[in-house]
Write a protein that holds these residues in place. Structure first.
Motif, PDB file in Angstrom:
ATOM      1  N   MET A  76       0.831  -1.185   0.000  1.00 27.10           N
ATOM      2  CA  MET A  76       0.000   0.000   0.000  1.00 27.10           C
ATOM      3  C   MET A  76       0.873   1.245   0.000  1.00 27.10           C
ATOM      4  SD  MET A  76      -1.823   2.662   1.544  1.00 27.10           S
ATOM      5  CE  MET A  76      -0.648   2.763   2.839  1.00 27.10           C
ATOM      6  N   ASN A  77       0.783   2.029  -1.044  1.00 25.85           N
ATOM      7  CA  ASN A  77       1.430   3.338  -1.108  1.00 25.85           C
ATOM      8  C   ASN A  77       0.353   4.407  -1.111  1.00 25.85           C
ATOM      9  OD1 ASN A  77       4.311   3.332  -1.181  1.00 25.85           O
ATOM     10  ND2 ASN A  77       4.141   2.090  -3.043  1.00 25.85           N
ATOM     11  N   ALA A  78       0.697   5.643  -0.637  1.00 30.97           N
ATOM     12  CA  ALA A  78      -0.321   6.700  -0.593  1.00 30.97           C
ATOM     13  C   ALA A  78      -0.942   6.898  -1.961  1.00 30.97           C
ATOM     14  CB  ALA A  78       0.284   8.002  -0.084  1.00 30.97           C
ATOM     15  N   LEU A  79      -0.116   6.766  -3.017  1.00 30.64           N
ATOM     16  CA  LEU A  79      -0.647   6.995  -4.356  1.00 30.64           C
ATOM     17  C   LEU A  79      -1.427   5.807  -4.901  1.00 30.64           C
ATOM     18  CD1 LEU A  79       1.794   9.244  -6.341  1.00 30.64           C
ATOM     19  CD2 LEU A  79      -0.387   9.754  -5.308  1.00 30.64           C
ATOM     20  N   ASP A  80      -1.433   4.688  -4.171  1.00 33.17           N
ATOM     21  CA  ASP A  80      -2.340   3.603  -4.545  1.00 33.17           C
ATOM     22  C   ASP A  80      -3.780   4.022  -4.262  1.00 33.17           C
ATOM     23  OD1 ASP A  80      -0.166   2.077  -5.145  1.00 33.17           O
ATOM     24  OD2 ASP A  80      -0.208   0.925  -3.285  1.00 33.17           O
ATOM     25  N   LEU A  81      -3.941   5.082  -3.480  1.00 35.04           N
ATOM     26  CA  LEU A  81      -5.274   5.504  -3.058  1.00 35.04           C
ATOM     27  C   LEU A  81      -5.711   6.736  -3.844  1.00 35.04           C
ATOM     28  CD1 LEU A  81      -4.598   5.298   0.797  1.00 35.04           C
ATOM     29  CD2 LEU A  81      -5.783   3.606  -0.593  1.00 35.04           C
ATOM     30  N   SER A  82      -6.988   6.754  -4.244  1.00 34.58           N
ATOM     31  CA  SER A  82      -7.523   7.949  -4.897  1.00 34.58           C
ATOM     32  C   SER A  82      -7.765   9.014  -3.822  1.00 34.58           C
ATOM     33  CB  SER A  82      -8.848   7.606  -5.585  1.00 34.58           C
ATOM     34  OG  SER A  82      -9.789   7.240  -4.588  1.00 34.58           O
ATOM     35  N   VAL A  83      -8.014  10.239  -4.278  1.00 33.52           N
ATOM     36  CA  VAL A  83      -8.325  11.327  -3.326  1.00 33.52           C
ATOM     37  C   VAL A  83      -9.541  10.926  -2.486  1.00 33.52           C
ATOM     38  CG1 VAL A  83      -9.149  13.711  -3.160  1.00 33.52           C
ATOM     39  CG2 VAL A  83      -7.273  13.146  -4.694  1.00 33.52           C
ATOM     40  N   GLU A  84     -10.514  10.281  -3.132  1.00 32.49           N
ATOM     41  CA  GLU A  84     -11.734   9.878  -2.403  1.00 32.49           C
ATOM     42  C   GLU A  84     -11.394   8.832  -1.335  1.00 32.49           C
ATOM     43  OE1 GLU A  84     -11.547  10.001  -5.818  1.00 32.49           O
ATOM     44  OE2 GLU A  84     -12.580  11.935  -5.858  1.00 32.49           O
ATOM     45  N   GLU A  85     -10.533   7.876  -1.691  1.00 36.35           N
ATOM     46  CA  GLU A  85     -10.151   6.850  -0.709  1.00 36.35           C
ATOM     47  C   GLU A  85      -9.350   7.465   0.450  1.00 36.35           C
ATOM     48  OE1 GLU A  85      -9.890   2.813  -3.460  1.00 36.35           O
ATOM     49  OE2 GLU A  85      -8.274   4.287  -3.597  1.00 36.35           O
ATOM     50  N   LEU A  86      -8.490   8.451   0.120  1.00 34.49           N
ATOM     51  CA  LEU A  86      -7.767   9.166   1.184  1.00 34.49           C
ATOM     52  C   LEU A  86      -8.757   9.881   2.096  1.00 34.49           C
ATOM     53  CD1 LEU A  86      -4.723  10.882  -0.618  1.00 34.49           C
ATOM     54  CD2 LEU A  86      -4.636   9.067   1.070  1.00 34.49           C
ATOM     55  N   ASP A  87      -9.743  10.543   1.489  1.00 35.05           N
ATOM     56  CA  ASP A  87     -10.757  11.264   2.283  1.00 35.05           C
ATOM     57  C   ASP A  87     -11.510  10.294   3.192  1.00 35.05           C
ATOM     58  OD1 ASP A  87     -10.059  13.642   1.199  1.00 35.05           O
ATOM     59  OD2 ASP A  87     -11.764  13.785  -0.185  1.00 35.05           O
ATOM     60  N   ASP A  88     -11.839   9.094   2.649  1.00 32.11           N
ATOM     61  CA  ASP A  88     -12.574   8.099   3.455  1.00 32.11           C
ATOM     62  C   ASP A  88     -11.733   7.664   4.656  1.00 32.11           C
ATOM     63  OD1 ASP A  88     -14.672   8.218   1.732  1.00 32.11           O
ATOM     64  OD2 ASP A  88     -14.222   6.329   0.702  1.00 32.11           O
ATOM     65  N   LEU A  89     -10.426   7.454   4.422  1.00 28.94           N
ATOM     66  CA  LEU A  89      -9.545   7.046   5.533  1.00 28.94           C
ATOM     67  C   LEU A  89      -9.476   8.126   6.604  1.00 28.94           C
ATOM     68  CD1 LEU A  89      -6.284   5.448   4.068  1.00 28.94           C
ATOM     69  CD2 LEU A  89      -7.884   4.409   5.672  1.00 28.94           C
ATOM     70  N   ILE A  90      -9.355   9.372   6.150  1.00 24.96           N
ATOM     71  CA  ILE A  90      -9.262  10.490   7.106  1.00 24.96           C
ATOM     72  C   ILE A  90     -10.572  10.615   7.890  1.00 24.96           C
ATOM     73  CG2 ILE A  90      -9.090  13.022   7.232  1.00 24.96           C
ATOM     74  CD1 ILE A  90      -7.010  12.736   4.897  1.00 24.96           C
ATOM     75  N   THR A  91     -11.694  10.464   7.191  1.00 22.41           N
ATOM     76  CA  THR A  91     -12.997  10.530   7.877  1.00 22.41           C
ATOM     77  C   THR A  91     -13.112   9.425   8.916  1.00 22.41           C
ATOM     78  OG1 THR A  91     -13.986  11.452   5.897  1.00 22.41           O
ATOM     79  CG2 THR A  91     -15.508  10.497   7.492  1.00 22.41           C
ATOM     80  N   LEU A  92     -12.685   8.200   8.537  1.00 17.64           N
ATOM     81  CA  LEU A  92     -12.752   7.081   9.498  1.00 17.64           C
ATOM     82  C   LEU A  92     -11.841   7.357  10.701  1.00 17.64           C
ATOM     83  CD1 LEU A  92     -13.688   4.296  10.357  1.00 17.64           C
ATOM     84  CD2 LEU A  92     -11.976   3.276   8.819  1.00 17.64           C
ATOM     85  N   ALA A  93     -10.643   7.885  10.446  1.00 20.13           N
ATOM     86  CA  ALA A  93      -9.730   8.195  11.554  1.00 20.13           C
ATOM     87  C   ALA A  93     -10.359   9.226  12.489  1.00 20.13           C
ATOM     88  CB  ALA A  93      -8.395   8.715  11.010  1.00 20.13           C
ATOM     89  N   GLU A  94     -11.057  10.191  11.925  1.00 22.43           N
ATOM     90  CA  GLU A  94     -11.711  11.222  12.754  1.00 22.43           C
ATOM     91  C   GLU A  94     -12.839  10.610  13.581  1.00 22.43           C
ATOM     92  OE1 GLU A  94     -10.746  15.143   9.975  1.00 22.43           O
ATOM     93  OE2 GLU A  94     -12.573  14.015   9.608  1.00 22.43           O
ATOM     94  N   GLN A  95     -13.571   9.663  12.974  1.00 22.70           N
ATOM     95  CA  GLN A  95     -14.636   8.986  13.739  1.00 22.70           C
ATOM     96  C   GLN A  95     -14.038   8.180  14.887  1.00 22.70           C
ATOM     97  OE1 GLN A  95     -16.525   6.819  10.583  1.00 22.70           O
ATOM     98  NE2 GLN A  95     -17.784   8.562   9.953  1.00 22.70           N
ATOM     99  N   ILE A  96     -12.910   7.503  14.617  1.00 26.81           N
ATOM    100  CA  ILE A  96     -12.243   6.718  15.667  1.00 26.81           C
ATOM    101  C   ILE A  96     -11.772   7.646  16.793  1.00 26.81           C
ATOM    102  CG2 ILE A  96     -10.255   5.248  16.194  1.00 26.81           C
ATOM    103  CD1 ILE A  96     -10.445   4.215  13.251  1.00 26.81           C
ATOM    104  N   MET A  97     -11.207   8.804  16.417  1.00 28.33           N
ATOM    105  CA  MET A  97     -10.735   9.758  17.429  1.00 28.33           C
ATOM    106  C   MET A  97     -11.879  10.190  18.337  1.00 28.33           C
ATOM    107  SD  MET A  97      -8.198  12.013  15.054  1.00 28.33           S
ATOM    108  CE  MET A  97      -8.621  13.561  15.713  1.00 28.33           C
ATOM    109  N   LYS A  98     -13.070  10.389  17.742  1.00 28.08           N
ATOM    110  CA  LYS A  98     -14.220  10.870  18.527  1.00 28.08           C
ATOM    111  C   LYS A  98     -14.776   9.792  19.430  1.00 28.08           C
ATOM    112  CE  LYS A  98     -15.913  14.348  15.358  1.00 28.08           C
ATOM    113  NZ  LYS A  98     -16.353  14.125  14.003  1.00 28.08           N
TER     114      LYS A  98
END
Ligand code: CP
Length: 303
Positions: free
Chosen positions: A1-23
């Motif tokens: 898995m490299n950062a560029l293996d992920l689309s902008v949308e997939e990056l956004d989904d990961l960041i959103t999930l991380a924010e949900q986990i933080m909360k």
């Protein structure tokens, strides 16, 4: 898995999930019951290895692995391909750091479990980039139209290469590349990522002259372990030192990021400045790696 293996949308989904986990971390605390993460680190690490392990433990899973080539059968000559074939039957997912560029990619070709690149030589460090993106999103609120200064060892600094790769995909981003001439970004990155995509950037060697323009200053350590001779390292290692005097020239809301470890390039007196967010950045690393593990193991949690 490299950062560029992920689309902008997939990056956004990961960041959103991380924010949900933080909360709501409790909601995710049993998601990986029965799952195992292998950390195969052929190079030293504090943050990446331990934050991967913390991430898996926080998800209710377990961890196994090695923290140096010397303590694995690599020291007897075993190939990465053979090692990962075996690890595939011991664990469900693997994070691998290796001094050779491309080694985690090779491992992924022989693996039956997801292999995450946890840093390969002077090439890339995609999960540091995910950490950096989560930090920027939470502390700046957006990725577009940011002026980002990268300062220090831009030749060997793999975190710089990965973050540039990721940030060029957002509109209006500009880069100021601050380094001694010997430590400029690699030619392939300048051509294929910046020039071919018409990205706005300039290369300079005076931090004082540009710090006042920046929204983010990404400091990096000069990578001693990648130099061919010690003399060059000693000559270049203190090329840039961020201190309180330089911070006075910066915008009130400029953020200072650093992947760490820090050596001399940020004076410890800067640590108390609210704009210095590198220790907070390291904390974000756990949440984004939790999100990554859940995503790669295809574990979803109903809302
Ligand atoms: N940022 C980072 O990769 O730190 P470690 O080398 O300690 O993992």
């Amino acid at each position: 898995m490299n950062a560029l293996d992920l689309s902008v949308e997939e990056l956004d989904d990961l960041i959103t999930l991380a924010e949900q986990i933080m909360k709501n971390p409790d909601k995710y605390s049993q998601c990986c019951n029965g799952k195992k993460l292998a950390t195969c680190f052929y190079e030293p690490s504090t943050r990446t290895r331990l934050s991967f392990e913390a991430a898996m433990l926080n998800l209710g899973g377990r961890v196994l692995g090695f923290s140096s080539a010397d303590s694995s059968s690599a020291s007897k000559g075993e190939s990465v391909a053979d090692t990962i074939r075996v690890i595939s039957s011991y664990a469900d997912i693997c994070a691998m750091r290796h001094p050779k560029e491309g080694a985690p990619l090779v491992a992924s070709m022989y693996s039956s479990i997801p292999v995450i690149n946890a840093g390969d030589g002077g090439h890339n460090h995609p999960t540091q980039t995910l950490t950096d993106l989560l930090t920027i999103k939470n502390l700046k609120g957006h990725f577009d139209h940011l002026k980002i200064g990268f300062c220090g060892d831009l030749k060997f600094g793999r975190t710089v290469h990965s973050l540039i790769d990721a940030m060029v995909r957002y509109p209006g981003v500009e880069f100021v590349l601050i380094s001694p001439p010997e430590l400029k970004i690699p030619d392939y990155l300048r051509k294929e990522t910046l020039d071919d995509n018409d990205i706005s950037y300039r290369e300079v060697n005076d931090l004082d002259a540009v710090i006042g323009d920046l929204d983010i200053l990404y400091m990096t350590r000069v990578q001693r372990e990648r130099f061919f001779n010690e003399e060059d390292y000693i000559r270049l290692k203190d090329s840039f030192i961020l201190d309180t005097e330089k911070m006075r020239l910066a915008k009130e809301d400029m953020l200072v990021l650093h992947p760490l470890p820090r050596v001399n390039e940020i004076s410890t007196e800067v640590d108390n400045d609210p704009r210095a967010v590198y220790f907070k950045q390291a904390q974000y690393g756990v949440y984004i790696r939790m999100a990554l593990i859940l995503t790669l193991l295809e574990i979803t949690v109903s809302s």
